[in-house]
Design a protein around this motif. Sequence first.
Motif, short mmCIF file in Angstrom:
data_model
loop_
_atom_site.label_atom_id
_atom_site.label_comp_id
_atom_site.label_asym_id
_atom_site.label_seq_id
_atom_site.Cartn_x
_atom_site.Cartn_y
_atom_site.Cartn_z
N ARG A 1 -1.87 9.84 5.03
CA ARG A 1 -2.15 8.73 4.33
C ARG A 1 -3.32 8.85 3.00
NH1 ARG A 1 -5.14 3.52 7.11
NH2 ARG A 1 -6.81 5.29 6.65
N SER A 2 -4.21 9.90 3.50
CA SER A 2 -5.25 10.08 2.44
C SER A 2 -4.92 10.97 1.22
CB SER A 2 -6.32 10.83 3.15
OG SER A 2 -7.18 10.35 4.27
N ALA A 3 -3.57 11.37 1.31
CA ALA A 3 -2.79 11.67 0.15
C ALA A 3 -2.07 10.69 -0.63
CB ALA A 3 -1.83 13.11 0.26
N LEU A 4 -1.52 10.01 0.36
CA LEU A 4 -0.55 8.65 -0.28
C LEU A 4 -1.33 7.61 -1.23
CD1 LEU A 4 1.78 7.07 -0.31
CD2 LEU A 4 1.48 6.00 1.83
N TYR A 5 -2.49 7.25 -0.67
CA TYR A 5 -3.28 6.20 -1.50
C TYR A 5 -3.59 6.84 -2.86
CZ TYR A 5 -2.89 3.06 2.55
OH TYR A 5 -2.54 2.21 3.44
#
Length: 463
Positions: A22-26
């Motif tokens: 998720r810390s890559a997606l955002y």
Amino acid sequence: MSQVRTRFAPSPTGFIHLGNIRSALYPWAFARANQGVFILRIEDTDLERSSQAAVDVILEGMKWLGLDHDEGPYYQMQRMDRYKQVLAELLDQGLAYRCYMSSEELDALRERQMAAKLKPRYDGTWRPEPGKTLPPVPEGVKPVIRFRSPQGGSVVWDDKVKGRIEISEDELDDLVIARPDGTPTYNFCVVVDDIDMGITHVIRGDDHVNNTPRQIHIFRALGKEPPVYAHLPTVLNEQGEKMSKRHGAKPVTQYRDEGFLADAVVNYLARLGWSHGDDEIFSREQLVEWFDLDHLGKSAGQFDETKLRWVNSQHMKMCDDAVLAGLVAEQLARRGLEAPADERLAKMCALFKDRCSTTVELADWLAMYFTDVQPASEDLAKHVSDAVKPALQALAERFATAEWQRDAINQAIKDTIAQFGLKLPQLAIPLRVLVCGRAQTPSVDAVLELFARDMVQRRLRSF
């Protein structure tokens, strides 16, 4: 505003799970929403725990989810010369200094402070000050390099998730930015990287909040203003604990193997800490169109596999049948079944996908077209009675000459029902059991049309 430049900077010290990704997606979504640049940086300075296998899983997981990076991957271990150059500059400018305090002396200092109910912190013994006499340099001790932290006042920043954060300088001691062997430390490397790579927005987990004031100090010492920070709340597992390998988290790629669609996982993860009104199901294109930092949630998101399966089922319904055929062909190949991802397989996917929440479930249904079925003995006993066997035999004979398309198959079934005075379920259910291996399927004529005629006849005559 200057061009948006974001980054994902994982440490390759274990597999990457949904909480990590998720810390890559955002930052990926924010860069795409603003026609910016998304950078991948591998923070591999922990030599004992970093591994190439972990790097490979990061790259594979991001590729599967379609989180394409514009620059990188950059590896910190390949940038050591640059870090040492900046360390030398800080020493020359008096913004950093060598500290010869041994680990034993530090331990003793901490014990004294704790006994006095003080917060353990470095006491500045080797910090140069006007008029101060430093201790003599001890023989045989390799120094660390410490950053000369400002004193008095506070470090303040406006976090895009948490709002205004203010931390007193009194809480911060002089940070070690290089170890005795000369290797730089995490907080120092991050700042040099973010400066060199022109990072404008740092979107990362809130476990980094405590690092931020120290990093802001280093940015300003190097003559740069820090980027915009957005610290994301933790992702919790279904038990309410922080998602981690130790607490049962699975590698991202395992969701691919378990039959989840990449777009569905992206959709689910996006909603695990960000929202666009009440929208639950959206495409990747809609995410990029809508994404901003103003609608990031302030509360921890809790993973729920049941909800993920529901989101995946919705994306299965929307998914192009030819795309599903390729994914199902891969699932069947894992079972040793050869199924070309052709128009016939796509039609099978179209017929059955509304009943499935993953491509594994879809492959479970479609396996009957590619391998022998074994009807349950109780289904045979219940549905394939001696009374209906003549009708099944007659149907097999009609199938031998019928045109092999849905309307003709349906007519053959109707004619057989009329001939033997049956109701549709009395013939259709045993027909399903023998041909499909189960009593419930979509419309039986649509299901049979996608079988090879000879396979249907063989199974009907197998009782």
